[in-house]
Design a protein around this motif. Structure first.
Motif, mmCIF file in Angstrom:
data_model
loop_
_atom_site.group_PDB
_atom_site.id
_atom_site.type_symbol
_atom_site.label_atom_id
_atom_site.label_comp_id
_atom_site.label_asym_id
_atom_site.label_seq_id
_atom_site.Cartn_x
_atom_site.Cartn_y
_atom_site.Cartn_z
ATOM 1 N N ASP A 252 -14.073 -1.966 63.911
ATOM 2 C CA ASP A 252 -14.185 -3.423 63.773
ATOM 3 C C ASP A 252 -15.498 -3.888 63.151
ATOM 4 O O ASP A 252 -16.145 -4.805 63.650
ATOM 5 N N HIS B 48 -15.454 -4.990 59.965
ATOM 6 C CA HIS B 48 -14.963 -6.100 59.136
ATOM 7 C C HIS B 48 -15.907 -6.352 57.953
ATOM 8 O O HIS B 48 -16.307 -7.489 57.686
ATOM 9 N N ASP C 147 -10.286 -1.305 60.939
ATOM 10 C CA ASP C 147 -10.967 -2.535 60.546
ATOM 11 C C ASP C 147 -12.391 -2.280 60.090
ATOM 12 O O ASP C 147 -13.324 -3.029 60.437
ATOM 13 N N GLU D 239 -12.855 -6.176 56.297
ATOM 14 C CA GLU D 239 -12.226 -7.423 56.717
ATOM 15 C C GLU D 239 -10.808 -7.544 56.156
ATOM 16 O O GLU D 239 -9.914 -8.083 56.815
ATOM 17 N N GLY E 274 -6.720 0.096 60.792
ATOM 18 C CA GLY E 274 -6.701 -1.068 61.659
ATOM 19 C C GLY E 274 -5.675 -2.072 61.181
ATOM 20 O O GLY E 274 -4.929 -1.818 60.222
ATOM 21 N N ASN E 275 -5.644 -3.224 61.798
ATOM 22 C CA ASN E 275 -4.708 -4.254 61.367
ATOM 23 C C ASN E 275 -5.199 -4.990 60.128
ATOM 24 O O ASN E 275 -4.421 -5.673 59.464
ATOM 25 N N ARG E 276 -6.462 -4.834 59.786
ATOM 26 C CA ARG E 276 -7.001 -5.485 58.588
ATOM 27 C C ARG E 276 -6.982 -4.578 57.362
ATOM 28 O O ARG E 276 -6.947 -5.068 56.231
ATOM 29 N N ASP E 277 -7.065 -3.270 57.575
ATOM 30 C CA ASP E 277 -7.165 -2.350 56.438
ATOM 31 C C ASP E 277 -6.103 -1.247 56.501
ATOM 32 O O ASP E 277 -6.361 -0.107 56.134
ATOM 33 N N HIS F 194 -6.667 2.499 67.063
ATOM 34 C CA HIS F 194 -7.285 1.204 66.766
ATOM 35 C C HIS F 194 -7.184 0.290 67.981
ATOM 36 O O HIS F 194 -8.156 -0.349 68.373
ATOM 37 N N HIS G 249 -10.281 -3.134 68.272
ATOM 38 C CA HIS G 249 -9.340 -4.217 67.997
ATOM 39 C C HIS G 249 -9.587 -5.493 68.786
ATOM 40 O O HIS G 249 -9.588 -6.579 68.204
#
Length: 241
Positions: free
Chosen positions: A9, A11, A42, A45, A79-82, A115, A196
């Motif tokens: 994380d 970001h 993550d 970002e 992650g949920n962003r990358d 994550h 996360h």
């Protein structure tokens, strides 16, 4: 003492140069002396494809590859962003991509890393969205779009996500205790490290009568966060950039 480091994380983005500088300093100062570095999602970002020419991406890849050249392997869980970060960037960074759940056996300990978003099962809307965007055919279709269009779609999705999260309770966006128990029991572990939720803490509890712990990494907003694992156990550590 031999040890392994875990982070998540960060970001990283062009709008937060202080975090990038802190990460680069962390690689030179802390990660360089570790047996390995695990990034649990993550790192960035947002990620709209390995073909994105943003200079930040090349800078981070070069720094991670330098760590690799110094004999410190780096591993990455999406992650949920990358989650679209692919083999091209991984190769440039000298980084190994891992599945969404990975069990490690280090220093006589069995540890599960992830994550962490899959544990937030109370957030049904997010889990439905996650299942949709993790369909390979949809990812391939998105990555085939022109870069400028992908940028617009990603910006819209981030705005929609912020709006949706603003109306959710903190409890819904945190992990579900039963999901944690099921994951750790399935993998036969008594130590879980994840990110996360941006709620750094060490949670201790029992699984089948045995002591267990869940270490949650913090997001890199105003300070760094890492877990250090060695023969004595796992420790959650914060540090200034």
């Amino acid at each position: 003492m031999p040890h392994t480091l875990f982070i998540a994380d960060l970001h990283l983005s062009t709008t937060e140069p202080a975090i990038t500088a802190g990460f680069l300093a962390f690689l030179r100062r802390d990660a360089l002396h570790a047996d390995a570095l695990y990034i649990l999602g993550d790192l960035f970002e947002a990620w709209i494809g390995d073909d994105d020419p943003t200079p930040l991406h090349a800078q981070v890849a070069a720094a991670l590859n330098d760590l690799h050249q110094h004999g410190v392997p780096c591993y990455f869980i999406h992650g949920n962003r990358d989650f679209l970060l692919g083999n091209r960037f991984a190769a440039a960074a000298g980084m190994t991509l891992l599945p969404e759940e990975q069990v490690l056996e280090l220093y006589g300990q069995r540890v599960l890393i992830m994550h962490g978003d899959t544990l937030c099962t109370d957030d049904e809307a997010y889990q439905q969205f996650r299942r949709r965007v993790h369909q390979r055919w949809l990812q391939k279709l998105f990555l085939a779009l022109p870069l400028s269009l992908r940028q617009k779609i990603a910006a819209r999705m981030r705005a929609d996500s912020r709006q949706a999260n603003s109306g959710k309770s903190l409890t819904i966006m945190d992990v579900n205790d039963n999901a944690v128990y099921q994951a750790m029991s399935r993998q036969r572990v008594h130590c879980l490290i994840h990110g996360h939720t941006h709620r750094p803490a060490v949670h201790q509890f029992d699984i089948d009568g045995q002591r267990a712990e869940r270490l949650v990494l913090g997001a890199w907003h105003e300070e760094g966060s890492m877990v250090r694992l060695d023969a004595t156990g796992a420790t959650l550590i914060t540090f200034p950039f």
